[in-house]
Motif scaffolding. Structure first.
Motif, PDB file in Angstrom:
ATOM      1  N   VAL A  33       0.864  -1.179   0.000  1.00 31.04           N
ATOM      2  CA  VAL A  33       0.000   0.000   0.000  1.00 31.04           C
ATOM      3  C   VAL A  33       0.901   1.230   0.000  1.00 31.04           C
ATOM      4  CG1 VAL A  33      -1.768   1.297   1.231  1.00 31.04           C
ATOM      5  CG2 VAL A  33      -1.828  -1.212   1.242  1.00 31.04           C
ATOM      6  N   GLY A 114      -3.198   4.072   3.579  1.00 29.43           N
ATOM      7  CA  GLY A 114      -3.544   2.938   4.414  1.00 29.43           C
ATOM      8  C   GLY A 114      -3.499   3.271   5.894  1.00 29.43           C
ATOM      9  N   VAL A 131      -7.767   0.867   3.383  1.00 29.84           N
ATOM     10  CA  VAL A 131      -7.059   1.642   2.366  1.00 29.84           C
ATOM     11  C   VAL A 131      -8.044   2.511   1.593  1.00 29.84           C
ATOM     12  CG1 VAL A 131      -5.509   1.557   0.388  1.00 29.84           C
ATOM     13  CG2 VAL A 131      -5.402  -0.243   2.138  1.00 29.84           C
TER      14      VAL A 131
END
Length: 473
Positions: A33, A114, A131
């Motif tokens: 992420v 995130g 996220v």
């Protein structure tokens, strides 16, 4: 539906993407992420772009000095926008390379912000990620293990908030579209020295100020003293034991003034711009660690020797845990964390075995303890030293300043530290680091036949000088 994986990594910088690749190599399913661009600070706002600019500055300096090599030129013109174009091209090429590695290793990349969440309908334990994707949609990632690799950002000073114009950190300085006539650099550590060297070579009037009693406070004092001498010789004004009074500054339109204090005396310094380089702050806000039992200390995430946080299946690596905030350290930590969570053997390199590099002109590099640290740790030491002016390849290159310094334990003959300043020493330090890692003695390194003429000869000569047997001295 939540995305389940073996390993999720929050942050796709040097530590994060290297950890992802290693996890994929071990057969793990991996999700990264990243809220910005893969490669993180090192690739986009640090190591690579700054070194690209430093290389242009070095070439420009060599061209201006070309007559000393027997090459007369009609004049060199610095076109700074083209310097920036070259920098961006290098960054983009490497960024594409990282993206290719993600595809090659079948690593899923989620572009978005995130946050770590606690126990939820997605997972009975903390460590899942919520996220927010670039398009505003939400995605949930449920990993068996999480690695936090959120990096750091430049530290600022109270009252001197970067405005992207007159007050900058290295982030903003990398984006300059034109060079200032003059600049004050606050902070004489690695970043400050590199920028001072670069901007001086670009014909900017540089004043470098440092609160400690010498620049490069973390390096050996002999190296720091030589660096100061050579910067001053090139025209940089270096001031130490200087405190910035950050509540007393004036924007004069075409210049910027700050008040500084040295001892009991204060004065006003003026320049077109000011660059703040006083360290870095961990990016641990707004990532949800308050939803877990993760502990922090002095603004950094606490980890154990295996890089686990207080929540065993959540690891943290790189700048967000403090220590040596270096890209190669983050990468090494990423590999270590993955090896541990996968049940593989882990090799942890002690901090003082990790080489450090400064890409100024001249370069500096070191590994191990400084002379001061070795004495404070109670060692009785022996020192070997050898100058570049006695190395033929250095004379051929036209850069004979600097030296190599080797510090050893008199009782055991162990190598305690190696410190270099001079041309291309960031390429030479790995030999010294390997010697230290393999527990070689200076005599053993000195017996290695170094090619002649080469800059690497200085390592062998400095090692032999520990016992007074250097050939060229």
């Amino acid at each position: 539906m939540a995305i389940e994986c073996d390993v999720a990594i929050l942050g796709g910088g040097t530590g994060g993407y290297v950890a992802a690749i290693r996890a994929a190599q071990l057969g793990k399913s991996v999700v990264i992420v990243e809220k910005d661009k893969l490669g993180g600070t090192c690739l986009h706002r640090g190591c690579i772009p700054s070194k690209a600019l430093l290389r242009s500055a070095e070439v420009y300096a060599d061209i201006k000095d070309s007559a000393s090599y027997g090459i007369e030129t009609s004049g060199a013109t610095l076109v700074f926008p083209k310097v920036q174009e070259r920098k961006e091209a290098i960054v983009q090429q490497l960024h594409q390379g990282v993206q290719y590695l993600m595809r090659k290793n079948k690593i899923s990349v989620l572009q978005g912000k995130g946050r770590v969440i606690g126990p939820s309908i997605f997972s009975p334990k903390s460590g899942a990620l919520a996220v927010e994707l670039e398009n505003g949609e939400m995605e949930n990632v449920v990993p068996a293990n999480l690695i936090i690799a959120t990096g750091s950002r430049p530290r600022t000073l109270p009252g001197l908030k970067p405005d992207g114009d007159k007050i900058m950190t290295s982030d903003e300085a990398l984006l300059m579209d034109e060079l200032p006539d003059s600049i004050i650099i606050v902070g004489g550590g690695v970043i400050g020295v590199e920028w001072a060297s670069m901007l001086c070579d670009f014909n900017v009037k540089v004043t470098l100020i440092e609160a400690a009693d010498h620049i490069l406070p973390q390096e050996d004092q002999d190296i720091a003293a030589e660096m100061k001498r050579l910067l001053v010789k090139r025209g940089v004004e270096v001031r130490t034991n200087v405190q910035v009074l950050t509540d007393t500054y004036t924007d004069r339109g075409d210049s910027f003034s700050i008040e500084v204090q040295t001892g009991d005396d204060s004065e006003t310094l003026s320049a077109s711009k000011i660059l703040i380089s006083v360290g870095r702050v961990a990016n641990i806000e707004n990532i949800g660690i308050e939803n877990t039992d993760i502990k922090t200390l002095n603004g950094f995430i606490e980890v154990n020797g295996q890089l686990q946080t207080a929540v065993p299946h959540i690891y943290a690596i790189g700048d967000c845990i403090g220590g040596l905030q270096l890209a190669h350290v983050a990468s090494h930590e990423g590999i270590r964390a993955v090896q541990h969570l996968a049940g593989e053997g882990v090799h942890a390199t002690p901090d003082h075995f990790i080489p450090r590099a400064i890409y100024s002109r001249p370069e500096a590099a070191s590994v191990g303890y400084t002379e001061k640290q070795a004495r404070e740790l109670g060692y009785t030491i022996k020192i070997g030293k050898f100058p570049f002016q006695a190395i033929g390849k250095a004379l051929v290159h036209g850069h004979q300043d600097g030296f190599a310094k080797v510090i050893t334990d008199e009782k055991t003959n162990d190598i305690l530290g190696v410190h270099l300043i001079g041309t291309h020493v960031t390429d030479l330090i790995s030999e010294a680091a390997l010697a230290q890692l393999l527990d070689a003695t200076p005599w053993e390194v000195g017996q290695l036949v170094h090619p002649h003429p080469s800059l690497s000869e200085i390592i062998g000569e400095a090692m032999l000088d520990v016992d007074g047997s250097a050939i060229g001295k």
